[in-house]
Scaffold this active site. Structure first.
Site, short mmCIF file in Angstrom:
data_model
loop_
_atom_site.label_atom_id
_atom_site.label_comp_id
_atom_site.label_asym_id
_atom_site.label_seq_id
_atom_site.Cartn_x
_atom_site.Cartn_y
_atom_site.Cartn_z
N LYS A 81 0.86 -1.19 0.00
CA LYS A 81 0.00 0.00 0.00
C LYS A 81 0.89 1.24 0.00
CE LYS A 81 -4.32 0.85 2.44
NZ LYS A 81 -4.92 0.81 3.78
C1 E4P Z 1 -8.16 1.78 3.61
O1 E4P Z 1 -7.42 0.99 3.08
C2 E4P Z 1 -7.90 2.45 4.90
O2 E4P Z 1 -7.18 1.60 5.74
C3 E4P Z 1 -9.16 2.81 5.63
O3 E4P Z 1 -10.31 2.50 4.90
C4 E4P Z 1 -9.16 4.13 6.29
O4 E4P Z 1 -10.39 4.31 6.94
P1 E4P Z 1 -10.64 5.44 8.05
O5 E4P Z 1 -10.87 6.73 7.34
O6 E4P Z 1 -11.87 4.98 8.77
O7 E4P Z 1 -9.42 5.47 8.92
#
Ligand code: E4P
Length: 217
Positions: A83
């Protein structure tokens, strides 16, 4: 539509797997920190129980560091997806790692051009963040629609992961638009199946079942 869990909690992941419709997992540094466990140990354990893609995030800010971390993480399991946030340096790293066959999930995407750039750089996945856009009064579902339209216009195969999902209607709307994947906390995954009328219906049927004579079970 594929369902991913957005968590690093192995118990939640096992519960999701028990449902039989879990396709993958996304994590981020915040989610890993919540477990209180070492990064590699957590990621390797998740990869060993989840057959589908598991995203693990790099933390360097420069392309060289991202590539170094990405290559390291990619060796931990066959289903690892690296990522990388969509920055100028991130774009370079996405390009380099994708060319070397490492699958990339481009994260922290908040506008359609970031998503187009990620696809051009060869990213396997792109993650628009819905909830965080809603938090600042910006239309998040429009972002997903734009990304899907743009990818269709040019035939990009980059898969759209709707991320930062806060409630079931986010998932409904993303499914209506044909997004490839929704990644969500376990609590939302559970909510998708629940309806009070289903529960009330079961209660009524069971009460009436008691009146049926000579029940076979
Ligand atoms: C996606 O890959 C992220 O880890 C995640 O959806 C972030 O979500 P949040 O805005 O609830 O932290």
């Amino acid at each position: 539509m594929q369902f991913f869990l957005d968590t690093a909690d192995i118990d939640e992941i096992r519960k999701g797997l028990d449902l039989g419709i879990l396709d993958g997992v996304t994590t981020n540094p915040t989610l890993v920190a919540k477990t209180g466990r070492p990064f590699r140990e957590v990621i390797e354990e998740i990869c060993s129980v989840v057959p589908g893609p598991v995203s693990a995030e790099v933390v360097s800010l420069d392309a060289e560091g991202m590539v170094r971390e990405g290559k390291m993480v990619a060796q931990w399991a066959e289903n690892i997806v690296v990522k990388i946030p969509i920055t100028t340096e991130g774009l370079k790293a996405i390009n380099t790692l994708s060319q070397e066959g490492v699958k990339i999930n481009t994260t922290l995407v908040f506008n359609p051009m970031q998503a187009l750039m990620a696809a051009k750089a060869g990213a396997a996945f792109v993650s628009p963040f819905l909830g965080r856009l809603d938090d600042v009064s910006s239309p998040s579902l429009g972002l997903v629609a734009s990304i899907i339209d743009i990818y269709m216009n040019y035939g990009y195969e980059t898969e759209v992961i709707c991320a930062s999902i806060r409630h079931p209607m986010h998932v409904v709307e993303c499914a209506r638009m044909g997004a490839d994947i929704a990644t969500m906390p376990y609590a939302i995954f559970e909510k998708l199946i629940k309806h009070p009328l289903t529960d009330a219906g079961i209660k009524g049927f069971l009460a009436d079942w008691e009146k049926v004579p000579d029940k076979p079970f």
